[in-house]
Design a protein around this motif. Structure first.
Motif, PDB file in Angstrom:
ATOM      1  N   GLN A   1     -13.356  -2.111  -4.323  1.00 31.72           N
ATOM      2  CA  GLN A   1     -12.052  -2.371  -3.736  1.00 31.72           C
ATOM      3  C   GLN A   1     -11.828  -3.874  -3.562  1.00 31.72           C
ATOM      4  OE1 GLN A   1      -9.626  -0.292  -3.458  1.00 31.72           O
ATOM      5  NE2 GLN A   1      -8.178  -1.443  -2.218  1.00 31.72           N
TER       6      GLN A   1
ATOM      7  N   GLN B   1     -10.521  -5.155  -6.660  1.00 25.52           N
ATOM      8  CA  GLN B   1      -9.091  -4.849  -6.744  1.00 25.52           C
ATOM      9  C   GLN B   1      -8.266  -5.975  -6.123  1.00 25.52           C
ATOM     10  OE1 GLN B   1      -6.956  -2.014  -7.691  1.00 25.52           O
ATOM     11  NE2 GLN B   1      -8.711  -1.576  -8.985  1.00 25.52           N
TER      12      GLN B   1
ATOM     13  N   LEU C   1      -5.517  -8.537  -7.868  1.00 23.50           N
ATOM     14  CA  LEU C   1      -4.120  -8.588  -7.448  1.00 23.50           C
ATOM     15  C   LEU C   1      -3.640 -10.022  -7.239  1.00 23.50           C
ATOM     16  CD1 LEU C   1      -3.944  -5.673  -4.853  1.00 23.50           C
ATOM     17  CD2 LEU C   1      -2.713  -5.808  -7.006  1.00 23.50           C
TER      18      LEU C   1
ATOM     19  N   PHE D   1      -3.933 -14.724  -1.792  1.00 25.74           N
ATOM     20  CA  PHE D   1      -3.833 -13.334  -1.368  1.00 25.74           C
ATOM     21  C   PHE D   1      -5.116 -12.786  -0.747  1.00 25.74           C
ATOM     22  CE2 PHE D   1      -2.424  -9.103  -1.026  1.00 25.74           C
ATOM     23  CZ  PHE D   1      -3.377  -8.264  -1.570  1.00 25.74           C
TER      24      PHE D   1
ATOM     25  N   LEU E   1      -6.526 -11.038   7.776  1.00 24.37           N
ATOM     26  CA  LEU E   1      -5.906  -9.963   8.557  1.00 24.37           C
ATOM     27  C   LEU E   1      -6.970  -8.959   8.983  1.00 24.37           C
ATOM     28  CD1 LEU E   1      -2.602  -9.200   6.610  1.00 24.37           C
ATOM     29  CD2 LEU E   1      -2.817 -10.240   8.856  1.00 24.37           C
TER      30      LEU E   1
ATOM     31  N   SER F   1     -12.320  -0.221   4.524  1.00 26.07           N
ATOM     32  CA  SER F   1     -12.248   0.455   3.222  1.00 26.07           C
ATOM     33  C   SER F   1     -11.230  -0.222   2.312  1.00 26.07           C
ATOM     34  CB  SER F   1     -11.881   1.919   3.452  1.00 26.07           C
ATOM     35  OG  SER F   1     -11.260   2.467   2.328  1.00 26.07           O
TER      36      SER F   1
ATOM     37  N   LEU G   1      -1.918  -3.256   9.466  1.00 26.82           N
ATOM     38  CA  LEU G   1      -1.434  -4.528   8.937  1.00 26.82           C
ATOM     39  C   LEU G   1      -2.083  -4.834   7.584  1.00 26.82           C
ATOM     40  CD1 LEU G   1       0.371  -6.839   9.689  1.00 26.82           C
ATOM     41  CD2 LEU G   1      -1.396  -7.723  11.180  1.00 26.82           C
ATOM     42  N   VAL G   2      -3.371  -4.571   7.494  1.00 27.94           N
ATOM     43  CA  VAL G   2      -4.116  -4.808   6.257  1.00 27.94           C
ATOM     44  C   VAL G   2      -3.537  -3.957   5.126  1.00 27.94           C
ATOM     45  CG1 VAL G   2      -6.361  -4.502   5.115  1.00 27.94           C
ATOM     46  CG2 VAL G   2      -6.264  -5.454   7.411  1.00 27.94           C
ATOM     47  N   ASP G   3      -3.288  -2.690   5.420  1.00 35.01           N
ATOM     48  CA  ASP G   3      -2.774  -1.783   4.388  1.00 35.01           C
ATOM     49  C   ASP G   3      -1.345  -2.112   3.994  1.00 35.01           C
ATOM     50  OD1 ASP G   3      -4.621   1.165   5.470  1.00 35.01           O
ATOM     51  OD2 ASP G   3      -5.132  -0.478   4.123  1.00 35.01           O
TER      52      ASP G   3
ATOM     53  N   LYS H   1      -0.090  -5.084   3.879  1.00 36.70           N
ATOM     54  CA  LYS H   1      -0.217  -6.262   3.017  1.00 36.70           C
ATOM     55  C   LYS H   1      -0.678  -5.834   1.614  1.00 36.70           C
ATOM     56  CE  LYS H   1      -1.292 -10.912   2.537  1.00 36.70           C
ATOM     57  NZ  LYS H   1      -0.196 -11.866   2.530  1.00 36.70           N
ATOM     58  N   LEU H   2      -1.611  -4.920   1.589  1.00 38.65           N
ATOM     59  CA  LEU H   2      -2.158  -4.462   0.309  1.00 38.65           C
ATOM     60  C   LEU H   2      -1.108  -3.713  -0.497  1.00 38.65           C
ATOM     61  CD1 LEU H   2      -4.504  -3.962  -1.657  1.00 38.65           C
ATOM     62  CD2 LEU H   2      -5.218  -2.067  -0.216  1.00 38.65           C
TER      63      LEU H   2
ATOM     64  N   LYS I   1       1.573  -5.985  -1.977  1.00 39.65           N
ATOM     65  CA  LYS I   1       1.150  -6.747  -3.159  1.00 39.65           C
ATOM     66  C   LYS I   1       1.015  -5.833  -4.374  1.00 39.65           C
ATOM     67  CE  LYS I   1      -0.166 -10.752  -4.822  1.00 39.65           C
ATOM     68  NZ  LYS I   1       0.596 -10.905  -6.069  1.00 39.65           N
ATOM     69  N   LEU I   2       0.449  -4.674  -4.161  1.00 41.57           N
ATOM     70  CA  LEU I   2       0.303  -3.709  -5.264  1.00 41.57           C
ATOM     71  C   LEU I   2       1.668  -3.420  -5.886  1.00 41.57           C
ATOM     72  CD1 LEU I   2      -2.243  -1.161  -3.759  1.00 41.57           C
ATOM     73  CD2 LEU I   2      -2.522  -2.327  -5.946  1.00 41.57           C
TER      74      LEU I   2
ATOM     75  N   ASN J   1       3.427  -6.545  -7.576  1.00 38.34           N
ATOM     76  CA  ASN J   1       2.860  -6.809  -8.891  1.00 38.34           C
ATOM     77  C   ASN J   1       3.403  -5.862  -9.955  1.00 38.34           C
ATOM     78  OD1 ASN J   1       1.323  -8.786  -7.678  1.00 38.34           O
ATOM     79  ND2 ASN J   1      -0.587  -8.180  -8.642  1.00 38.34           N
TER      80      ASN J   1
ATOM     81  N   CYS K   1      -1.655   9.343   8.784  1.00 40.35           N
ATOM     82  CA  CYS K   1      -2.067   9.150  10.185  1.00 40.35           C
ATOM     83  C   CYS K   1      -1.416   7.930  10.792  1.00 40.35           C
ATOM     84  CB  CYS K   1      -3.589   8.922  10.258  1.00 40.35           C
ATOM     85  SG  CYS K   1      -4.494  10.437  10.360  1.00 40.35           S
TER      86      CYS K   1
ATOM     87  N   SER L   1      -6.483   8.421   4.155  1.00 39.05           N
ATOM     88  CA  SER L   1      -7.881   8.088   3.897  1.00 39.05           C
ATOM     89  C   SER L   1      -8.720   9.358   3.856  1.00 39.05           C
ATOM     90  CB  SER L   1      -8.404   7.146   4.970  1.00 39.05           C
ATOM     91  OG  SER L   1      -8.192   7.723   6.241  1.00 39.05           O
TER      92      SER L   1
ATOM     93  N   LYS M   1      -6.514   6.853   0.079  1.00 38.86           N
ATOM     94  CA  LYS M   1      -6.780   5.437   0.293  1.00 38.86           C
ATOM     95  C   LYS M   1      -8.253   5.185   0.035  1.00 38.86           C
ATOM     96  CE  LYS M   1      -3.642   4.055   3.959  1.00 38.86           C
ATOM     97  NZ  LYS M   1      -3.619   3.625   5.366  1.00 38.86           N
ATOM     98  N   PRO M   2      -8.662   3.988  -0.307  1.00 39.19           N
ATOM     99  CA  PRO M   2      -7.823   2.805  -0.436  1.00 39.19           C
ATOM    100  C   PRO M   2      -7.037   2.807  -1.753  1.00 39.19           C
ATOM    101  CG  PRO M   2     -10.074   2.228  -0.986  1.00 39.19           C
ATOM    102  CD  PRO M   2     -10.084   3.666  -0.553  1.00 39.19           C
ATOM    103  N   LEU M   3      -5.805   2.299  -1.689  1.00 42.55           N
ATOM    104  CA  LEU M   3      -4.949   2.295  -2.860  1.00 42.55           C
ATOM    105  C   LEU M   3      -5.377   1.227  -3.853  1.00 42.55           C
ATOM    106  CD1 LEU M   3      -1.407   2.913  -1.356  1.00 42.55           C
ATOM    107  CD2 LEU M   3      -2.836   4.497  -2.642  1.00 42.55           C
ATOM    108  N   LYS M   4      -5.253   1.586  -5.122  1.00 39.32           N
ATOM    109  CA  LYS M   4      -5.623   0.671  -6.197  1.00 39.32           C
ATOM    110  C   LYS M   4      -4.455   0.525  -7.168  1.00 39.32           C
ATOM    111  CE  LYS M   4     -10.231   2.712  -6.084  1.00 39.32           C
ATOM    112  NZ  LYS M   4     -10.706   1.849  -5.018  1.00 39.32           N
ATOM    113  N   GLN M   5      -4.631  -0.401  -8.100  1.00 41.65           N
ATOM    114  CA  GLN M   5      -3.590  -0.622  -9.102  1.00 41.65           C
ATOM    115  C   GLN M   5      -3.305   0.637  -9.920  1.00 41.65           C
ATOM    116  OE1 GLN M   5      -5.749  -4.127 -10.587  1.00 41.65           O
ATOM    117  NE2 GLN M   5      -3.793  -5.163 -10.603  1.00 41.65           N
TER     118      GLN M   5
END
Lengths: 151, 147
Positions: A27, A30, A34, A42, A49, A87, B14-16, B18-19, B22-23, B26, B68, B97, B118-122
């Motif tokens: 991950q 990944q 990105l 990024f 965060l 994760s 917050l982390v997710d 942001k992810l 961006k995913l 892109n 969740c 998740s 999750k976690p999400l990928k390209q």
């Protein structure tokens, strides 16, 4: 060997070791994939965060586990969040401790939870340290590259 | 002319957020994020006391929501969207998740377009672009690399 090549080698070796030792998983790759010109920081941003979020959650866990009457659901909720964010950035070892931690929450095992809190704090500080070292190496490399006129 | 997909991403992490942002960016999507179901409904113009057609409601092509979340779960958000005459056609993707078959089935039965782990990928987002494009044209053999 000029310093750019040396630094590149160091960076590759260090990154590889982090994956081999299980601190990071795919991950994280990944995240690196990105990153692009439109958002060249990024990875550092997401990881920052993660650091902020984790520190908040670890403090919440300290508080939750310090209560006279433990609310396991509250503890579990925080661990669930920590598991999720670790994760998402590929912090494998932190994530793994969270999985065990959640099992102890479900079993309402106080001792197990306390042990896991200690362990997760430990793993978190390890990975934080490693990632900060990694970012510093990347910065050194960028700086070394930047000082070469033609590239 | 490149068509932009407008996506609403809902997640309390917050982390997710942001992810996912961006995913999707892109892959040439325009992304708005919300940190909970209530906020998501407000953005869509479905909040309490809101009338259905306001000029600055976000017109989305896709909603991606975490399952969740405190307050309103992704499932509850999905139901509210499917109950809305104006929003029910918008595809809703649930992410979680946890791989719980009863949870997955429940969401799909309620009309979720897709359920992702999750976690999400390209590669996950690539799968979704296909779904959105299906609305207007086939995505067969169409190389989809955002940018």
């Amino acid at each position: 060997m000029d310093s750019v090549t040396q630094l590149q080698g160091q960076l590759v070796d260090y990154t590889t070791s982090l994956f081999n030792e299980g601190y990071l998983n795919d991950q994280y790759t990944q995240l690196q994939q990105l990153q692009d010109e439109s958002n060249p920081d990024f990875v550092v941003e997401v990881v920052s965060l993660f650091f902020e979020d984790s520190e908040r959650l670890l403090n919440e866990l300290d508080r939750a586990l310090d209560q006279q009457s433990l609310d396991f659901r509250r503890v579990d909720s925080h661990v669930h969040q920590l598991k999720g964010s670790s994760s998402s950035i590929g912090a494998q070892r932190v994530q793994n401790v969270c999985i065990v931690f959640r099992n102890f929450c479900e079993a309402q095992n106080v001792e197990g939870c306390l042990q896991c809190l200690q362990q997760v704090r430990h793993e978190y500080s390890l990975v934080k340290n490693k990632l900060e070292t990694l970012f510093k190496l990347e910065q050194k490399l960028l700086a070394a590259r930047g000082s070469i006129p033609t590239q | 002319m490149r068509r932009y997909r407008i996506v609403l991403a809902v997640d309390d992490s917050l982390v997710d957020r942001k992810l996912i942002e961006k995913l999707l960016t892109n892959f040439s999507c325009k992304v708005t994020t919300a940190e909970n179901g209530q906020r998501a409904l407000e953005i869509l113009g479905l909040g309490d006391g809101q009338h259905n057609s306001k000029k600055n409601d976000l017109k989305v092509n896709l909603i991606i929501t975490d399952y969740c979340m405190p307050g309103m779960t992704g499932y509850e958000l999905l139901k509210k969207i499917k109950e809305s005459p104006t929003m029910k056609e918008i595809p809703v993707v649930i992410v979680s998740s946890e791989n719980i078959p009863t949870r997955i089935n429940k969401c799909l039965e309620e009309g979720a377009q897709e359920f992702m782990l999750k976690p999400l990928k390209q590669s996950d987002v690539k799968k979704l672009s296909c779904h959105i494009m299906k609305v207007n044209k086939s995505c067969k053999g169409r190389p989809f690399m955002g940018r």
